[in-house]
Write a protein that holds these residues in place. Structure first.
Motif, mmCIF file in Angstrom:
data_model
loop_
_atom_site.group_PDB
_atom_site.id
_atom_site.type_symbol
_atom_site.label_atom_id
_atom_site.label_comp_id
_atom_site.label_asym_id
_atom_site.label_seq_id
_atom_site.Cartn_x
_atom_site.Cartn_y
_atom_site.Cartn_z
ATOM 1 N N ARG A 215 0.862 -1.184 0.000
ATOM 2 C CA ARG A 215 0.000 0.000 0.000
ATOM 3 C C ARG A 215 0.899 1.234 0.000
ATOM 4 O O ARG A 215 1.932 1.255 0.685
ATOM 5 N N GLU B 46 -1.090 7.143 -5.775
ATOM 6 C CA GLU B 46 -0.972 6.404 -4.523
ATOM 7 C C GLU B 46 -2.325 5.873 -4.066
ATOM 8 O O GLU B 46 -3.371 6.408 -4.430
ATOM 9 N N ASN B 47 -2.301 4.830 -3.256
ATOM 10 C CA ASN B 47 -3.548 4.283 -2.715
ATOM 11 C C ASN B 47 -4.278 5.303 -1.856
ATOM 12 O O ASN B 47 -5.503 5.403 -1.883
#
Length: 462
Positions: free
Chosen positions: A242, A250-251
């Motif tokens: 993650r 990005e997550n």
């Protein structure tokens, strides 16, 4: 409250009990400091600069009920229970690993060049929304401190948050394989301890050791905009990684960041309607909060619940801490540790603060930079905006580089360089600081600028 029996500890460490027939002696605590013991404590005589076995009489006098022992049994007190082990440090680590498995909490391991302590504090706050938590206290984040932290957790702990520090290769490997985290977090790759690694590449390799003990289904959380980590995380399946950061790649990423003098507000892509408020300033703290929120998500905690906890979290002392100073001033104490990255970040934040008084900056040497020290201190100098600082006070031989770089930008009456005895610097500051002034103090711990902080605090009458 009793945690263990002598017999349990011996079995956990492959030790042998001597000098007592009662193997069910109750042990409630451990300590490797013979002065810091109480009834029911196990003394752990570590061998470092001094041999801890030499302090066994002091340990007994202060209430120890038993001790690990790695010297010949004949050298031990004859009427005092000991557990004979091959190595007392290894026994401490074995014991911690055994106890961790017995309690079986969710385990979060956090490392990084900067921000790991703040991220640990934020993560503990987030996880407390759902779990009974325990976390690393102070700087107990090494091969001795981490097992000590584990052994200090209550039996009812459901989630433990462990800070993992290092100064050499393989140190994070030892900590990770001991703790076996469910979730590992790398906050950032900076220049801290670059003296021992030679480059940021070397630091990245060392930080990635945190995955060595990661559970087979464990998750790694890291700043996705750090290419040194992006390259190295290719060893993990995509579903076990993650990322957080500032871009939509990005997550989890932050939006609408607003930094105030004592707090920071932001939103995130996964809950854009929600305003998250941190009770600490600095845009860089948003990154730490994103990592903590991602840990929460992994453990089933909503972003809303995380936000509520983050609004109340408590920073560890001496990290970006506002303190009342003498003469009606305010001190911004960030003198516990420093790297070029963190020093530049806090300088950028300090420049944004509005005040009716003067802005005074006190910077001490950044240590453990090795051959790159002069270059990296020069890099810090480039971040010092003379227009946003009224007085600049520099301390230490390494800060002479910064002084030489920036002195031309300042009225020479408003920039000073000190080294050695801190009294002249304290005297200068006490003459200079007036009501409503704000004073930033930032340095590596080894320079002991915390001593200066104490001298500048408002004194309360008892």
């Amino acid at each position: 409250m009793t945690k263990w029996t002598l017999n349990e500890i011996a079995e956990a460490t492959d030790g042998v009990i001597y000098h007592t027939e009662n193997h069910l002696i109750n042990i409630a605590d451990i300590s490797f400091d013979s002065r810091n013991l109480s009834e029911g404590s196990l003394f752990v005589p570590l061998i470092a600069e001094r041999n801890g076995h030499e302090y066994i009489d002091s340990a007994i006098g202060n209430g120890a009920s038993a001790a690990f022992w790695s010297e010949p049994v004949e050298k031990a007190p004859k009427d005092f229970p000991i557990i004979q082990v091959k190595d007392t440090l290894q026994a401490l680590q074995q014991f911690a690993k055994w106890y961790l498995k017995k309690v079986n909490p969710k385990v979060v391991g956090i490392t990084g060049s900067n921000g790991k302590t703040t991220t640990k504090d934020m993560t503990e706050a987030v996880l407390s929304a759902k779990y009974k938590t325990h976390k690393t206290v102070g700087n107990f984040n090494n091969h001795i401190g981490l097992p000590y932290t584990i052994l200090g957790m209550p039996r009812e702990t459901e989630a433990i948050i462990l800070e993992m520090g290092m100064s050499q290769a393989d140190e994070i490997h030892v900590l990770s394989t001991l703790a076996e985290p469910d979730v590992a977090v790398i906050t950032m790759i900076g220049e801290s301890h670059i003296e021992f690694f030679g480059s940021r590449d070397g630091i990245a390799d060392a930080k990635m050791e945190i995955v060595d003990g990661l559970k087979s289904d464990g998750v790694l959380i890291y700043p996705g905009e750090e290419p040194l980590l992006a390259e190295r995380t290719a060893i993990l399946p995509e579903e076990r990684v993650r990322t957080f950061g500032r871009t939509d790649k990005e997550n989890l990423y932050a939006t609408k960041i607003e930094v105030k003098s004592r707090s920071t507000e932001f939103s995130v892509n996964l809950a854009p309607e929600l305003k998250i408020t941190l009770p600490t300033p600095g845009e860089y703290n948003v990154q730490n909060a994103l990592a903590a929120i991602l840990v929460g998500i992994e453990f089933g905690i909503s972003i809303k619940a995380s936000a509520e906890k983050l609004e109340q979290f408590q920073l560890t002392k001496n990290r970006l801490e506002w303190i009342e100073g003498f003469n009606g001033s305010q001190l911004l104490n960030d003198a516990y540790n420093a790297s070029p990255s963190s020093m530049k970040a806090v300088l950028n934040y300090f420049a944004t603060i509005e005040t009716n008084g003067k802005k005074i900056v006190v910077l001490g040497d950044i240590l453990e930079l090795g051959e790159l020290s002069e270059e990296l201190h020069r890099d810090v100098a480039a971040s010092i905006g003379a227009a946003s600082i009224d007085y600049l006070i520099l301390y230490g031989e390494k800060m002479r580089t910064v002084y030489n770089e920036v002195k031309g930008s300042f009225n020479l009456e408003k920039i000073r360089h000190f080294s050695g005895d801190k009294k002249p610097m304290v005297d200068y500051l006490r003459k200079t600081i007036q009501s409503e002034d704000i004073v930033l103090l930032k340095s590596s711990l080894g320079t002991n600028i915390l001593e200066v902080v104490e001298k500048l605090k408002k004194k309360t009458l008892m």
